[in-house]
Design an enzyme around this catalytic site. Structure first.
Site, mmCIF file in Angstrom:
data_model
loop_
_atom_site.group_PDB
_atom_site.id
_atom_site.type_symbol
_atom_site.label_atom_id
_atom_site.label_comp_id
_atom_site.label_asym_id
_atom_site.label_seq_id
_atom_site.Cartn_x
_atom_site.Cartn_y
_atom_site.Cartn_z
ATOM 1 C CE LYS A 1 -0.036 3.252 4.695
ATOM 2 N NZ LYS A 1 0.034 3.347 6.148
ATOM 3 C CD GLU B 1 -3.671 -2.308 7.113
ATOM 4 O OE1 GLU B 1 -2.640 -2.690 6.550
ATOM 5 O OE2 GLU B 1 -4.125 -1.156 6.981
ATOM 6 C CG ASN C 1 -1.670 1.253 1.448
ATOM 7 O OD1 ASN C 1 -1.769 2.078 0.530
ATOM 8 N ND2 ASN C 1 -2.244 1.430 2.626
ATOM 9 C CB SER D 1 4.860 -2.061 12.072
ATOM 10 O OG SER D 1 4.511 -0.697 12.272
ATOM 11 C CG HIS E 1 -5.790 2.159 4.885
ATOM 12 N ND1 HIS E 1 -5.354 3.129 5.751
ATOM 13 C CD2 HIS E 1 -4.825 1.204 4.869
ATOM 14 C CE1 HIS E 1 -4.164 2.775 6.222
ATOM 15 N NE2 HIS E 1 -3.819 1.613 5.701
ATOM 16 C CD GLU F 1 -2.802 5.617 6.582
ATOM 17 O OE1 GLU F 1 -2.675 5.689 5.348
ATOM 18 O OE2 GLU F 1 -1.970 5.012 7.309
ATOM 19 N N GLY G 1 2.334 2.109 10.793
ATOM 20 C CA GLY G 1 3.346 3.155 10.661
ATOM 21 C C GLY G 1 3.992 3.542 11.973
#
Ligand code: PGA
Length: 255
Positions: free
Chosen positions: A11, A168, A9, A214, A96, A98, A174
């Site tokens: 991003k 996730e 991904n 991660s 996702h 985010e 991250g």
């Protein structure tokens, strides 16, 4: 047997002019594992043409990081599943964290995007996962259960051939903090049990469940060794071909 699927991904990180080099480096570094592992690069929409061209003749699949549910219309800034297919991509990420956190994505809109992607013939990686506060309040199953039930409303058992779930934990994305293999496996088993309630046990056994947060070459093997961890959705480590290939090599060894 579920084939492991490792998806990058990207991003908002790689420019169109940088895309071909990264896709080609991934294809070269992972060619030896490409029969055993499904390999995907999900890129910013603007990178897709370059990614598709660079991936031609390789086993690397290309996807986007989002899609809209309408076929076309006045939805400034969005891309339709038809556009994704037309550009030659085969995968899409929905839901996702985010998108949920920064762009107002809800379980309902995740459901619309997921159903549109499946209807268009794309393989969809629908993300679920709890925040740190939700984990500390012992709400993991409540949150992930709701994200699955609402996110997969009106999805049929037949549709599940095109469905991948990405677990996730938001606190692991991250941050360098990875869920332990046991923590991840517990939630993956809960996800599969929920899929069994929604679609039947037989179908649930066929759906791949990725871990994301991660994941890197150093921790991939122990995560991918777990019964219900069928792959990874990779952020930071997908931006360097050698790191991404390290994870894919661990997935091939675990297959
Ligand atoms: P990360 O991101 O690997 O950088 O933690 C994973 C993701 O957000 O998909």
């Amino acid at each position: 047997m579920r084939k492991k699927i490792i998806a990058g991904n990207w991003k908002m990180n790689i420019k169109p002019s940088e895309t071909a080099a990264l896709v080609k480096a991934v294809a070269e570094a992972t060619a030896a594992f490409a029969d055993k592992v499904e390999i995907v690069c999900c890129t910013p929409a603007i990178d897709v043409p370059a990614a598709v061209a660079a991936a031609a003749g390789t086993k690397v699949g290309v996807g986007t990081e989002n899609c809209h549910w309408e076929d076309h219309g006045a939805y400034t800034g969005e891309i339709s599943t038809g556009m994704i297919v037309d550009a030659g991509a085969n995968y899409v990420i929905t839901g996702h964290s985010e998108r949920r956190q920064y762009f107002g994505e809800t379980d309902e809109t995740v459901n619309k995007r997921t159903r549109a992607a499946i209807a268009a013939g794309l393989t969809v990686m629908m993300c679920v996962g709890e925040t740190l506060a939700e984990r500390e309040a012992d709400l993991v199953e409540e949150v992930v259960g709701r994200q699955l039930k609402v996110g997969l409303k009106d999805v049929t058992p037949a549709d599940c051939a095109k469905l991948v779930i990405a677990y996730e934990p938001v606190w692991a994305i991250g941050t360098g903090k990875t869920a332990t293999p046991e923590q991840a496996q517990d939630v993956h088993a809960f996800i599969r049990a929920t899929l069994a309630k929604l679609f039947g046990a037989e179908t649930a056994e066929t759906v791949r469940i990725q871990y994301g947060g991660s994941m890197k070459p150093g921790n991939a093997a122990e995560l991918l060794a777990k019964r219900d961890i069928d792959g990874g959705l990779i952020g930071g480590a997908a931006l360097k071909a050698a790191d991404f290939a390290g994870i894919i090599s661990a997935a091939a060894a675990a297959q």
